[in-house]
Design an enzyme around this catalytic site. Structure first.
Site, PDB file in Angstrom:
ATOM      1  N   CYS A 109       0.835  -1.200   0.000  1.00  0.00           N
ATOM      2  CA  CYS A 109       0.000   0.000   0.000  1.00  0.00           C
ATOM      3  C   CYS A 109       0.861   1.238   0.000  1.00  0.00           C
ATOM      4  O   CYS A 109       1.353   1.659   1.042  1.00  0.00           O
ATOM      5  CB  CYS A 109      -0.916   0.016   1.227  1.00  0.00           C
ATOM      6  SG  CYS A 109      -1.894   1.517   1.366  1.00  0.00           S
ATOM      7  N   GLY A 110       1.035   1.834  -1.158  1.00  0.00           N
ATOM      8  CA  GLY A 110       1.850   3.027  -1.247  1.00  0.00           C
ATOM      9  C   GLY A 110       1.207   4.238  -0.619  1.00  0.00           C
ATOM     10  O   GLY A 110       1.851   5.260  -0.449  1.00  0.00           O
TER      11      GLY A 110
END
Length: 267
Positions: A109-110
């Site tokens: 999850c950036g």
């Protein structure tokens, strides 16, 4: 900090048999991105193609508008991870401070670490309408992508992003799907001459998430093809950006969710 793969031992169980097994796993390490000496974010990534990653992240996040505004000053490797030091124009640095995020990013999850909802859901740019591509061309690119993943072949569990263009397929790998795309965007910009986003399309070995679509739009890529499922926000973002978004692209099939004119009719 070693290379992208690590040698480990595992106990292999098969029925009642128990044997020691030499294995290779992909390295996941903290990679810090610093601009003009100031830390911006730490991403969990594979320490491979790091110059591509540094440039691609700056481009796909809108930190700089072009490769000419970016200079990788140093790559500092520690036992704990890697620090990528870059120089950007002062005006870009000042704008960056307005949406700074300083917490840890995760390989899955950036967006983890973004400090506000407004920063997480930035406006998406419109892309230039793509030249229609045939389904056969897309499936050929996906087949080529499957054959050009050396890290995944040796370890499994590695994502890849590929840019299909007239001269072939440019591929980058990483433990994180968005990191793989950042590396690809950086590699495209670093080519001589640079690969133009309007001259090809993106294939990726993951689901089509919001961040994948947003990064593609920022890079100017108008056709995004994912092997796995899209999210609702990815579909809405692609629609707003003018991106043709296809997903579940496997087994000779694919679903097109937005701007289907990007897929040539009857192909």
């Amino acid at each position: 900090m070693s290379g992208p793969l690590s040698d480990v031992q595992a106990l292999r169980l098969h029925g009642d048999a128990r044997t020691q097994h030499d294995d290779r796993v992909i390295v996941e390490a903290p990679v810090a991105l610093l601009y003009n000496g100031e830390p911006f974010v730490v991403m969990m990534a594979t320490p491979e193609s790091l110059p591509d990653f540094a440039l691609g992240f700056a481009l796909s996040e809108g930190i700089v508008a072009s490769a000419a505004e970016f200079r990788l000053v140093d790559v500092v490797r520690h036992d704990e991870g890697v620090a990528l030091h870059a120089a950007i124009p002062q005006a870009r640095f000042d704008a960056l401070q307005d949406r700074r995020r300083g917490l840890e990013g995760r390989s899955g999850c950036g967006l983890c670490g973004v400090e506000s909802l407004q920063a997480a859901l930035r406006p998406v740019p419109r892309v230039t309408a793509p030249t229609p591509v045939s389904a056969a061309t897309i499936h050929a690119a996906l087949a080529a992508l499957a054959e050009q993943q050396p890290l995944n072949l040796l370890s499994g569990g590695v994502h890849a992003a590929g840019f299909a263009h007239g001269d072939g397929l440019l591929v980058r790998e990483d433990v994180g799907r968005h990191n793989a795309l950042d590396k690809l965007v950086g590699a495209m910009a670093a080519q001589e001459p640079p690969l133009r986003a309007r001259d090809g399309f993106l294939v990726i070995t993951s689901r089509a998430s919001y961040e994948i679509v947003h990064k593609a739009a920022t890079a100017g890529i108008a056709l995004v093809v994912a092997i796995s499922a899209p999210t609702d926000l990815a579909i809405r973002t692609a629609d707003a950006a003018g991106i043709t978004l296809a997903a579940f692209a496997r087994g000779g099939q694919l679903n097109v969710y937005t701007h289907s004119e990007g897929i040539a009719a009857g192909a």
